[in-house]
Design an enzyme around this catalytic site. Sequence first.
Site, mmCIF file in Angstrom:
data_model
loop_
_atom_site.group_PDB
_atom_site.id
_atom_site.type_symbol
_atom_site.label_atom_id
_atom_site.label_comp_id
_atom_site.label_asym_id
_atom_site.label_seq_id
_atom_site.Cartn_x
_atom_site.Cartn_y
_atom_site.Cartn_z
ATOM 1 N N LYS A 117 0.615 -1.233 -0.016
ATOM 2 C CA LYS A 117 -0.056 0.044 -0.071
ATOM 3 C C LYS A 117 0.800 1.311 0.031
ATOM 4 O O LYS A 117 0.568 2.240 -0.536
ATOM 5 C CB LYS A 117 -0.948 0.095 1.248
ATOM 6 C CG LYS A 117 -1.946 -1.264 1.405
ATOM 7 C CD LYS A 117 -3.078 -1.039 0.255
ATOM 8 C CE LYS A 117 -4.154 -2.118 0.566
ATOM 9 N NZ LYS A 117 -3.708 -3.444 0.452
HETATM 10 C C1 LIG Z 1 -4.094 -4.616 -0.509
HETATM 11 C C2 LIG Z 1 -3.284 -5.788 -0.482
HETATM 12 C C3 LIG Z 1 -3.635 -6.813 -1.498
HETATM 13 C C4 LIG Z 1 -4.694 -6.608 -2.435
HETATM 14 O O1 LIG Z 1 -4.495 -5.706 -3.334
HETATM 15 P P1 LIG Z 1 -5.675 -5.132 -3.946
HETATM 16 O O2 LIG Z 1 -5.322 -3.834 -4.910
HETATM 17 O O3 LIG Z 1 -6.574 -4.549 -3.142
HETATM 18 O O4 LIG Z 1 -6.225 -6.145 -4.998
HETATM 19 C C5 LIG Z 1 -2.793 -7.843 -1.431
HETATM 20 N N1 LIG Z 1 -1.808 -7.824 -0.420
HETATM 21 C C6 LIG Z 1 -1.424 -7.145 0.318
HETATM 22 C C7 LIG Z 1 -0.537 -7.509 1.264
HETATM 23 C C8 LIG Z 1 -2.421 -6.065 0.736
HETATM 24 O O5 LIG Z 1 -2.141 -5.085 1.552
#
Ligand SMILES: *Cc1c(COP(=O)(O)O)cnc(C)c1O
Length: 501
Positions: A117
């Site tokens: 993120k």
């Molecule tokens: C948010 C997240 C995801 C999923 O990503 P999206 O963009 O919501 O599909 C996968 N792995 C981790 C560790 C995340 O924080």
Amino acid sequence: MKYISTRSKIEPINSANAILQGLSSDGGLFVPEEIPQVNLKEIEKLIPMKYSQRAAVILQKFLTDYTEFELHECAELAYDLFDIQSKVPLAILLNKDMKNSPTGVMELWHGPTSAFKDMALQILPRLMSLALKKVGETKNILILVATSGDTGKAALAGFADVPQTKIMVFYPDGGVSKIQRLQMVTQTGNNVNVTAVRGNFDDTQTGVKKIFSDEKIREELSNLNVKLSSANSINWGRLAPQIVYYFSSYAEMIKSKQIKLGDKVNVVVPTGNFGNILAAYYAKRMGLPIKTLICASNKNHVLTDFFQTGIYNRNRFFYKTITPSMDILISSNLERLLYHETDGDIERVKNFMNDLNSKGKYQVDDDLKKRLDKIFYADYATEEETAETIKNTFNEFKYLVDTHTAVALSVAEKYRKKTKDMLPMILASTASPFKFTNSVLNAVGESAEILDDFAQLDRLSFISKNRIPKNLASLKTAEILHENVCDKEKMADEVLEFVKK
Ligand SMILES: *Cc1c(COP(=O)(O)O)cnc(C)c1O
């Protein structure tokens, strides 16, 4: 480049406005009017560049109301805190069985919270801050976040000390892990506030939503020169920066001689809200040589079912898994894909979303299903397969992955077995294994439960011979700066008090 809504005809707006608004007033998501193109010559030029330069080049295609210089500066500041020079390193996994099919594991977790993120949340605040100047907004924006753990810290780290912004994060008192709490309550910055709420996550989220819809508070804040905003994952300013690392990793694959310019690759993404894989879709549509987008899900495999049957159905049991960031039944960003793959048929997209709202499901017709089949492959990994993959990957390559990355690796292997397609792969690794120590330790045969959080970090470091990320190691001794706790009825008062300070 202008932005329009996925659900109705609106007056096109520029990217600064799209980023500040977040969501269109008709409930739709902002999409670019057209998809910009990048040719092989331009991709070749990316090869010698550093990450922030690559980011400026790709972002400029979409954010045309920002200069390349501004975007470069945003990217420099955003990725400055990353613990590795290359920002997004690529680990190459290759063995005899895989013949000439290397997997380039794109480590998206070298930022201040050790999860992917950060890739978007480190740069979004900079883009917002510039957007305020561009549209002539003189008020400060206040970002409100309700968090059940990880997003709170990523948003705090991104907005800390960014001009003309303030950020306030609410979390349920006693409802987040010890490490998650420490990450938040030790956050520095002149514009940040972290408050625990006496209640659970639902209470916390409801409280924040109430503040957003309360006209009286908005007015009071306005008088204090403050405007409310959010940093949702559907904001275009979060999505666009995610497109960059697909181009960057493709360039890295060329640089490390795994592929040649123009070679096709497949891309595998552990998917939740469909943001990360949608960014790969945009990269493909822009001209990055990607053959298939492989959508990897966990036990909550609503997306696997959708791509396999054409029916999106959220009416099902919700499992809590060892990949919590993928425990999602409504993948919001899918709406953008539906928009593009219906060639901008806003009526149909609106109907799908209305059906999802009222019945919890919708179905696409054969034509659309066929179009999606040409681009996507979808499968999921069970809990056991996920743990098994962590163990096998570690045994075979001495490379330790987190649970989310393991879901992608497991599905990548299923894909290769089933289709015999041995093109090189780029795989999104979305969290450091140190972020999910408990599950990772258990997967490699350790008894994590007998160790406390910090002992788990040490143990994982010992086993993997990797250093604990600084941001996690330093929590043991970091100063607690935010001890505020409030009742759930008092959240609005807390907001006003913070703003007046
Ligand atoms: C948010 C997240 C995801 C999923 O990503 P999206 O963009 O919501 O599909 C996968 N792995 C981790 C560790 C995340 O924080």
